[in-house]
Every structure is written in structure tokens, then in C-alpha cells.
Scaffold this active site. Structure first.
Site, short mmCIF file in Angstrom:
data_model
loop_
_atom_site.label_atom_id
_atom_site.label_comp_id
_atom_site.label_asym_id
_atom_site.label_seq_id
_atom_site.Cartn_x
_atom_site.Cartn_y
_atom_site.Cartn_z
N GLY A 120 -13.84 22.43 12.33
CA GLY A 120 -13.86 23.89 12.77
C GLY A 120 -13.21 23.87 14.16
O GLY A 120 -13.32 23.26 15.01
N THR B 177 -16.05 21.61 19.85
CA THR B 177 -16.81 22.33 18.87
C THR B 177 -17.75 23.10 19.49
O THR B 177 -18.25 22.88 20.81
CB THR B 177 -17.51 21.22 18.21
N ARG C 189 -25.83 24.82 12.42
CA ARG C 189 -26.32 24.32 11.20
C ARG C 189 -27.48 23.36 11.34
O ARG C 189 -28.35 23.18 10.88
CB ARG C 189 -25.29 23.80 10.37
N ASP D 283 -17.90 16.11 14.98
CA ASP D 283 -18.55 14.83 14.60
C ASP D 283 -17.56 14.41 13.36
O ASP D 283 -17.49 13.39 13.45
CB ASP D 283 -19.94 15.37 13.94
N ASP E 20 -20.43 24.00 18.58
CA ASP E 20 -21.97 23.75 18.37
C ASP E 20 -22.69 22.95 19.55
O ASP E 20 -23.92 22.67 19.63
CB ASP E 20 -22.39 22.80 17.17
N ARG F 141 -10.19 21.01 6.77
CA ARG F 141 -11.24 19.97 6.26
C ARG F 141 -10.31 18.97 5.41
O ARG F 141 -9.41 19.51 4.62
CB ARG F 141 -12.51 20.47 5.67
N ASP G 256 -22.84 19.51 20.09
CA ASP G 256 -23.88 18.57 19.24
C ASP G 256 -23.13 17.08 19.22
O ASP G 256 -23.38 16.46 18.22
CB ASP G 256 -24.02 18.90 17.84
#
Length: 319
Positions: free
Chosen positions: A11, A125, A171, A103, A127, A72, A129
């Protein structure tokens, strides 16, 4: 090292372009040629590789997304497919690769490293994360996008005396929901890392109404449930009239904030330094405002941990 490659994968996030710019200009400053791999790992296996010059990255520091594009690539899990990518890199004389992403991108870089091709990962990212860094490139921009939306939605919530449910990205990680909820003064925040009690939420809303509060903001991370699904649950528990806003991909776009531009520039330059030093299989990050690097394989064995003290604080301040 005379030639390096750079790609963005997974992403997109605001700040990827400043990171690409830093990699290219830092490398050229040290008389190293840089090649851009277009389309992520898919572009790598298809040989979509082009040399980048100083002018190639001009006027991109303020742009969101990624000039190298992204995709992807599930087939990259196959060692034979990765070997094809390595052969394409070697055909261009590329000796090291900088991978900017989250990730999944790190897993690809880890796999290439294990097959003998040195990679350095840069955490890109929204996120937030990725283990081993306090913050990832794009998180600050996404956060400010969400906060701006919360502020505008609150105006309508106040005018119509309603409860608004705002669904945000996240997510598996609740960082966006938690930070935006705390900064935006949300009454309730739902994150994947913590279970929620509908009775407790209903009681908090009831107490607010008793003291004259006629509107509320509830932030729901997509990893918990959809905003629409939560609205149905809340309706059954409280009979409240709610409205749902799903922010979606607006959170990924936009011009990167100054914080993301500076972070991306620092991490991009450090990634090049590691390759110059002959250190492949590393990932760069920032901890307590100091640049760090660590084994990319070791990083993926760790788990991202949300700051639950912030979550506790958000509950204390939303009484």
C-alpha cells in the site's frame, strides 16, 4: 558498491516520494548510480527497471503516493520467482536494493536477503505497524487527514445532535484509530488490540446525555468491524440515531506533512549509507528521535505493540 536499486511495494503512503528522492540524491552524492524498479516486486520480476537521475526525483518531495508505483505480488513468495527478480537486478549491475513499504514488503526483502541479495528496508506504511521504529513514513500524514475529517464531522454532529461513527483504516493495528481518536476528542475508540464492551459504551453515552451532551464521535478501526456493523449493534443497545462515515483510501493520499518529509529523508539517506557500508539484510527506523538499524529478519519475528497507555488515557479523558 556502484549501483543500487529502489522500489516501493504494498500500500502506498504519503512520504514514499521523499524517501525515493533521498535514496536517489544521497546515492548520486556518493557517485553511486540508482535504478528505479517500477511497480514493486511485480516490476522487479518483469524487469521494469530504469536508471534515475537527479532530475528524475525533482519536484516530488511534496507529492503523495509513489512515483515508482506499487502493486501486490503474491507470486513473489515463490523462490524461483524471486530468483528471476535477482537475475534482472544483476543484469543491470545492481548490487543492493532499498525496499520501501510495510510488513509484506519487508518479507520480500527478507527473502531476497536470504537468497544472497542485500536489501535494506525503509518502513513506509500509514498503519504504523512495523516493529523496530517509533513511527513509520506516512503515519503522521494519514493521522492529520483523519483528524481533519473528525473536526469537520463533529460540526455536523453538533448541528444535528447525533452520534457519528467514523470508520478508519487499521486491519491489524489500531494506531490510526487511537491517535486520531485521542487528538480528535472522540468519546469512544475501538481498536483490534482491545475487546470492547457494548454495555460500557452505552453507559458512557447515557451519562453524557444526562449532563446535556447531545452528540458523540465514535472511532472504529476497520479491523474491529465495519462502521455500519457497529452502528447496528449500537442501535440495538441504545436505540440511538447514528450516522456512519467511512474514510477509506482518502487516508492514504495527500501531500506528506513536514514530519513525514523529514523522516523519509533521514531514513532514505541512512539506507544508502548502510549499503555503502556493505550492510545488507537491515531495516532502518527511528527511536527516541535517533536513527537505528536492525536485522530485517529479526524485526519480522517481533510484534508491533500499541501504546496501551494512550488507550487508557483516551478512556479517562472521554468521561
Amino acid at each position: 558498491m556502484k549501483r543500487i536499486g529502489v522500489l516501493t511495494s504494498g500500500g502506498d503512503s504519503p512520504g514514499m516520494n521523499p524517501a525515493i528522492r533521498a535514496v536517489v540524491r544521497k546515492a548520486i552524492f556518493h557517485n553511486i548510480e540508482v535504478y528505479g524498479i517500477y511497480g514493486g516486486y511485480t516490476g522487479l520480476i518483469n524487469g521494469n527497471i530504469k536508471k534515475l537521475e537527479l532530475g528524475s526525483v525533482g519536484d516530488i518531495i511534496h507529492r503523495g503516493g509513489t512515483m515508482l508505483h506499487s502493486a501486490r505480488c503474491p507470486e513473489f513468495k515463490n523462490p524461483e520467482v524471486r530468483q528471476k527478480g535477482i537475475e534482472n537486478l544483476k543484469a543491470h549491475g545492481i548490487e543492493g536494493l532499498v525496499v520501501i513499504g510495510g510488513d509484506g514488503s519487508y518479507r520480500g526483502a527478507k527473502a531476497l536477503t536470504e537468497q544472497g541479495f542485500p536489501c535494506v528496508g525503509i518502513p513506509g506504511t500509514i498503519d504504523n505497524d512495523i516493529p523496530g521504529t517509533d513511527v513509520t513514513i506516512g503515519f503522521d500524514t494519514a493521522l492529520n487527514t483523519v483528524i481533519e475529517a473528525i473536526d469537520k464531522i463533529r460540526d455536523t454532529a453538533t448541528s444535528h445532535e447525533r452520534t457519528f461513527i467514523i470508520e478508519v483504516m487499521g486491519r491489524d493495528a489500531g494506531d490510526i484509530a487511537l491517535w486520531a481518536g485521542l487528538a480528535g476528542g472522540a468519546e469512544t475508540i475501538l481498536i483490534p488490540e482491545e475487546n470492547y464492551d457494548m454495555n460500557e459504551i452505552a453507559e458512557r453515552l447515557r451519562k453524557g446525555q444526562e449532563r446535556g451532551k447531545k452528540h458523540s464521535i465514535i472511532i472504529v478501526a476497520e479491523g474491529v468491524c465495519s462502521g455500519t456493523e457497529f452502528a447496528k449493534q449500537l442501535k440495538e443497545a441504545t436505540n440511538l440515531d447514528t450516522r456512519v462515515s467511512v474514510l477509506g483510501h482518502i487516508q492514504r493520499g495527500g501531500s506528506p506533512t513536514a514530519a513525514d518529509r523529514v523522516l523519509a529523508s533521514r531514513l532514505g539517506a541512512r539506507a544508502v549509507e548502510l549499503l555503502i557500508e556493505g550492510k545488507g539484510g537491515r531495516a532502518v527506523g527511528i527511536e527516541n528521535n535517533r536513527l537505528v538499524d536492525y536485522d530485517i529478519i529479526e524485526a519480522l519475528s517481533k510484534e508491533h505493540k500499541l501504546d496501551l497507555q494512550l488507550y487508557k488515557l483516551s478512556q479517562e479523558l472521554s468521561i
